[in-house]
Every structure is written in C-alpha cells, then in structure tokens.
Design a protein around this motif. Structure first.
Motif, mmCIF file in Angstrom:
data_model
loop_
_atom_site.group_PDB
_atom_site.id
_atom_site.type_symbol
_atom_site.label_atom_id
_atom_site.label_comp_id
_atom_site.label_asym_id
_atom_site.label_seq_id
_atom_site.Cartn_x
_atom_site.Cartn_y
_atom_site.Cartn_z
ATOM 1 N N GLY A 83 1.025 -1.313 -0.224
ATOM 2 C CA GLY A 83 0.057 0.180 0.144
ATOM 3 C C GLY A 83 0.663 1.423 -0.067
ATOM 4 N N VAL A 84 0.309 2.339 0.426
ATOM 5 C CA VAL A 84 1.052 3.607 0.542
ATOM 6 C C VAL A 84 1.149 4.220 1.807
ATOM 7 C CG1 VAL A 84 0.628 5.881 -0.211
ATOM 8 C CG2 VAL A 84 -0.021 4.199 -1.934
ATOM 9 N N GLY A 85 2.221 4.583 2.275
ATOM 10 C CA GLY A 85 2.521 5.154 3.477
ATOM 11 C C GLY A 85 2.695 4.565 4.791
ATOM 12 N N SER A 86 1.630 3.585 4.621
ATOM 13 C CA SER A 86 1.647 2.740 6.066
ATOM 14 C C SER A 86 1.139 1.328 5.741
ATOM 15 C CB SER A 86 0.930 3.560 7.169
ATOM 16 O OG SER A 86 -0.447 3.386 6.785
ATOM 17 N N VAL A 87 1.185 0.587 6.682
ATOM 18 C CA VAL A 87 0.598 -0.844 6.740
ATOM 19 C C VAL A 87 0.138 -1.236 8.059
ATOM 20 C CG1 VAL A 87 2.908 -2.019 6.943
ATOM 21 C CG2 VAL A 87 0.776 -3.101 5.821
ATOM 22 N N THR A 88 -0.767 -1.967 8.028
ATOM 23 C CA THR A 88 -1.397 -2.406 9.350
ATOM 24 C C THR A 88 -1.324 -3.879 9.602
ATOM 25 O OG1 THR A 88 -2.693 -0.555 9.818
ATOM 26 C CG2 THR A 88 -3.390 -2.651 11.008
ATOM 27 N N ILE A 89 -0.808 -4.498 10.280
ATOM 28 C CA ILE A 89 -0.611 -6.192 10.391
ATOM 29 C C ILE A 89 -1.439 -6.603 11.604
ATOM 30 C CG2 ILE A 89 1.098 -7.752 10.471
ATOM 31 C CD1 ILE A 89 3.137 -5.580 9.687
ATOM 32 N N ALA A 90 -2.254 -7.576 11.180
ATOM 33 C CA ALA A 90 -3.395 -8.077 12.172
ATOM 34 C C ALA A 90 -3.002 -9.537 12.402
ATOM 35 C CB ALA A 90 -4.892 -7.751 11.873
ATOM 36 N N THR A 91 -2.945 -9.883 13.504
ATOM 37 C CA THR A 91 -2.895 -11.353 13.964
ATOM 38 C C THR A 91 -4.081 -11.779 15.138
ATOM 39 O OG1 THR A 91 -1.230 -10.777 15.781
ATOM 40 C CG2 THR A 91 -0.258 -11.514 13.676
ATOM 41 N N PRO A 92 -4.418 -12.955 14.969
ATOM 42 C CA PRO A 92 -5.582 -13.231 15.896
ATOM 43 C C PRO A 92 -5.053 -13.778 17.172
ATOM 44 C CG PRO A 92 -4.752 -15.228 14.491
ATOM 45 C CD PRO A 92 -4.043 -13.951 14.012
ATOM 46 N N ALA A 112 4.607 -11.257 12.477
ATOM 47 C CA ALA A 112 4.016 -9.799 12.152
ATOM 48 C C ALA A 112 5.071 -8.910 12.555
ATOM 49 C CB ALA A 112 3.164 -9.657 13.459
ATOM 50 N N GLN A 113 6.395 -9.149 13.492
ATOM 51 C CA GLN A 113 7.174 -8.444 13.604
ATOM 52 C C GLN A 113 8.342 -8.181 12.497
ATOM 53 O OE1 GLN A 113 7.809 -6.250 16.290
ATOM 54 N NE2 GLN A 113 5.798 -6.871 16.993
ATOM 55 N N ARG A 114 8.386 -9.705 11.651
ATOM 56 C CA ARG A 114 9.177 -9.662 10.667
ATOM 57 C C ARG A 114 8.866 -8.803 9.331
ATOM 58 N NH1 ARG A 114 10.902 -15.785 11.249
ATOM 59 N NH2 ARG A 114 11.833 -15.756 13.336
ATOM 60 N N LEU A 115 7.285 -8.622 9.254
ATOM 61 C CA LEU A 115 6.751 -8.037 8.467
ATOM 62 C C LEU A 115 6.984 -6.605 8.617
ATOM 63 C CD1 LEU A 115 3.417 -9.773 7.430
ATOM 64 C CD2 LEU A 115 5.543 -9.755 6.166
ATOM 65 N N GLY A 116 6.981 -6.044 10.056
ATOM 66 C CA GLY A 116 6.913 -4.867 10.280
ATOM 67 C C GLY A 116 8.393 -4.347 9.969
ATOM 68 N N PRO A 126 4.585 0.587 9.955
ATOM 69 C CA PRO A 126 3.830 -0.329 10.302
ATOM 70 C C PRO A 126 2.923 0.029 11.614
ATOM 71 C CG PRO A 126 5.920 -1.060 10.751
ATOM 72 C CD PRO A 126 6.240 0.465 10.234
ATOM 73 N N THR A 127 2.025 -0.559 11.676
ATOM 74 C CA THR A 127 1.269 -0.645 13.044
ATOM 75 C C THR A 127 0.752 -2.061 13.171
ATOM 76 O OG1 THR A 127 -0.882 -0.079 11.943
ATOM 77 C CG2 THR A 127 0.537 1.677 12.859
ATOM 78 N N PHE A 128 0.348 -2.495 14.367
ATOM 79 C CA PHE A 128 0.176 -3.758 14.785
ATOM 80 C C PHE A 128 -1.294 -4.023 15.611
ATOM 81 C CE2 PHE A 128 4.550 -3.535 14.464
ATOM 82 C CZ PHE A 128 4.844 -4.430 13.751
ATOM 83 N N GLU A 129 -2.062 -4.898 15.336
ATOM 84 C CA GLU A 129 -3.234 -5.094 16.078
ATOM 85 C C GLU A 129 -3.608 -6.454 16.320
ATOM 86 O OE1 GLU A 129 -7.150 -4.490 13.119
ATOM 87 O OE2 GLU A 129 -6.073 -2.816 13.263
ATOM 88 N N THR A 130 -4.534 -6.825 16.961
ATOM 89 C CA THR A 130 -4.920 -8.126 17.222
ATOM 90 C C THR A 130 -6.367 -8.394 16.952
ATOM 91 O OG1 THR A 130 -5.195 -7.670 19.759
ATOM 92 C CG2 THR A 130 -3.141 -8.799 18.890
ATOM 93 N N ILE A 131 -6.479 -9.350 16.313
ATOM 94 C CA ILE A 131 -7.945 -9.892 16.200
ATOM 95 C C ILE A 131 -8.451 -10.562 17.461
ATOM 96 C CG2 ILE A 131 -9.734 -11.157 14.704
ATOM 97 C CD1 ILE A 131 -7.348 -11.100 12.710
ATOM 98 N N PRO A 132 -9.834 -10.086 18.072
ATOM 99 C CA PRO A 132 -10.145 -10.755 19.174
ATOM 100 C C PRO A 132 -10.744 -12.014 19.029
ATOM 101 C CG PRO A 132 -11.882 -8.879 18.622
ATOM 102 C CD PRO A 132 -10.511 -8.757 17.554
ATOM 103 N N VAL A 133 -10.575 -12.729 20.131
ATOM 104 C CA VAL A 133 -11.439 -13.967 20.089
ATOM 105 C C VAL A 133 -12.705 -13.732 19.691
ATOM 106 C CG1 VAL A 133 -12.170 -16.158 21.588
ATOM 107 C CG2 VAL A 133 -10.009 -14.992 21.886
ATOM 108 N N GLY A 134 -13.176 -14.548 18.657
ATOM 109 C CA GLY A 134 -14.613 -14.633 18.037
ATOM 110 C C GLY A 134 -14.153 -14.133 16.747
ATOM 111 N N ASN A 143 -4.301 -0.804 2.978
ATOM 112 C CA ASN A 143 -2.967 -1.074 3.607
ATOM 113 C C ASN A 143 -3.147 -2.064 4.634
ATOM 114 O OD1 ASN A 143 -2.476 0.923 1.809
ATOM 115 N ND2 ASN A 143 -1.901 2.362 3.415
ATOM 116 N N LEU A 144 -3.917 -3.130 4.641
ATOM 117 C CA LEU A 144 -4.052 -4.095 5.823
ATOM 118 C C LEU A 144 -3.567 -5.501 5.339
ATOM 119 C CD1 LEU A 144 -5.545 -4.748 8.471
ATOM 120 C CD2 LEU A 144 -7.636 -5.099 7.163
ATOM 121 N N VAL A 145 -2.843 -6.021 6.180
ATOM 122 C CA VAL A 145 -2.499 -7.538 5.997
ATOM 123 C C VAL A 145 -2.881 -8.262 7.335
ATOM 124 C CG1 VAL A 145 -0.397 -9.110 6.105
ATOM 125 C CG2 VAL A 145 -0.377 -6.863 4.893
ATOM 126 N N VAL A 146 -3.518 -9.363 6.976
ATOM 127 C CA VAL A 146 -4.232 -10.237 7.972
ATOM 128 C C VAL A 146 -3.534 -11.692 7.904
ATOM 129 C CG1 VAL A 146 -6.429 -10.948 8.812
ATOM 130 C CG2 VAL A 146 -6.359 -8.801 7.736
#
Length: 281
Positions: A83-92, A112-116, A126-134, A143-146
């Motif tokens: 993507g452009v400018g930034s990327v968000t990396i999400a893990t469950p 996730a850290q290596r992708l960052g 890069p920014t990082f987030e977690t997908i909640p249980v559910g 710019n989202l990578v899941v």
C-alpha cells in the motif's frame, strides 16, 4: 502560496493549526515517498525495455548520474504490494487450550514483527493489532495485512470464499486441507499425514474487500509454521511476487519445510501458479 498552505495559515485556533499543519506534513512526506517509488519503478521499467541510463536521462532532462542514483536509492517499487504510506498487520488471539486464556501464536508474533521490519525497509510505517477471540475484524481498510484463517474469523472466511480456485476444506478424517479446484490437487499439512513430516502449506492472496473499495492481503498456513513460511517468502522474494502479480488481486499456495525444534522455515516454495482473480464484483 499553495491553497492548502494558505488555508492552514489562516486558521485562528493555534492548536487546530498545529494539528492540521502536522497532518499535512505527514501526508506530504508520504506523497514524496510514493512519487519517489513511482519514479524508480518507471526507470526500472525503461531499463527492462533496453534503454540505457543515458537514453533515459536525455529524454527526462536529468543527468545520467541522477537517473542511476534514483534507481539505486529510491524506495523499492515492490513496497506498493502493501500500500501507500503505512501498513497495518493483524494477527488473531486464540483461546489457550489449558487455561482458556486469549493468546497469540508465537509464530504469528514473530511473523508480524518480521513483516514490520520489512515494511520499514520499504519506507512504510507499520502498525500492529490483534483480532479478538471471536474473529471480529474490519477488513474495509487500506493497507491491511491479515495473518488469519477461516476457522478463526467469519469475516476472513467470507473473504476467502470469493476465491473459486483455492479453498480450505476438511478431509474426511478431520484435518483441514487446501484444495486446488482447477487441478484437483489436495494439499495436506505434513503434521496431519500418516507418517508425519515437518512441512506445512499456506494460502497467500490479495482479495477484494467486502466493500469492493480496495483489496486486503490475507495469508495463513494450515498450521502456524506455514504462515511463517509466507512471511519468509515475502521478506526474501517480495519483488518476484509483486512482479508476478503486477499489483492485481491474486492467490497462490506456498509450501514450507521447517525445523522441528525452532519451527523456523528451512525452505519455502511456490506450489501453484499465481491465480489472478480479475473482477470478482
């Protein structure tokens, strides 16, 4: 004075002026980075067509040395994969088997850290987030990578279901497999074979978002070791992946042999042709 600069300079509230000036600087810096990336991609394309640096320089009105410098030092073109400018990396988050606590798989954290680190090398933030249980996650973002599979998230499962060629399916004896519906080939993780081996298979794709206003990158192994293999593929061979898919939506299956002790990838291979998805709307 450019219109945007004039508008910000006329703001009376100093705090609002500071906020908007900062936001504009950030946007301008991103634009400069992406223009530099585009410029390098154009030069590399012209070189691939057989033009010399001197030819390109003459036509562009720049020096031969400047053209060479742009190609060597500009942001790598394959950064556009994310993507452009930034990327968000999400893990469950997953439910721990013994204490039922939400945890993230070690392989997903490492991936996730290596992708960052890869994103930073491509001049993306890069920014990082977690997908909640559910499994609830908003996939309608740029710019989202899941790093997540269909078992964990319904939203991810519905997005993966758009791909009519590669599908996750349960085998009759229970384990999940990946099926190439075009060839009929069924890919089963080595962990789930009668004679177990240290090998896993993963899905990698860029797919249309649910709102059809962009794309989302999703990848997941049948087991976490396969996901880590995709990360290694992207870190080591992103230019080849980007060139093969030309920025289009696609999917492909990836095989990973891994070390039984460290769980780290030993070798990673593309198992199928790249499947360009075209217009799925």
């Amino acid at each position: 004075m450019p219109d945007e600069l004039h508008r910000i300079a006329a703001i009376r509230d100093p705090f609002e002026q500071l906020r908007q000036a900062t936001a504009r600087i950030t946007a301008a810096q991103e634009e400069v980075t992406e223009l530099a990336r585009l410029r390098r991609r154009v030069i590399e394309g012209l070189k691939d067509q057989g033009l010399s640096y001197a030819d390109i320089a003459q036509q562009a009105g720049l020096s031969r040395g400047r053209i060479h410098q742009i190609r060597q030092q500009g942001p790598r073109p394959e950064g556009a994969f994310f993507g452009v400018g930034s990327v968000t990396i999400a893990t469950p988050l997953k439910r721990e088997a013994i204490r039922a606590r939400p945890v993230v798989a070690v392989e997903d954290v490492a991936g996730a850290q290596r992708l960052g680190d890869l994103a930073r090398s491509l001049r993306l933030e890069p920014t990082f987030e977690t997908i909640p249980v559910g499994g609830q996650i908003d996939l309608n973002r740029p710019n989202l990578v899941v790093i997540c599979g269909p078992r964990i998230s319904t939203a991810v499962a519905e997005t993966l279901a758009q791909d009519q060629r590669f599908q996750f399916e349960r085998a009759e004896d229970g384990p999940w497999t990946l099926v190439d519906r075009e060839s009929g080939q069924v890919y089963r993780s080595g962990q789930d074979e009668t004679a177990p081996r240290n090998w896993d298979v993963a899905y990698l794709g860029r797919l249309p978002r649910p709102d059809r206003n962009g794309s989302v990158v999703i990848f997941t192994g049948i087991h976490p070791q396969g996901s880590l293999g995709v990360v290694q593929l992207l870190c080591n061979n992103l230019a080849e992946v980007y060139s093969a898919t030309n920025g289009e939506d696609f999917s492909v299956l990836v095989g990973t042999e891994y070390d039984p002790d460290s769980q780290e990838p030993l070798s990673v291979e593309i198992l199928t042709p790249y499947h360009l998805l075209g217009d799925l709307s």
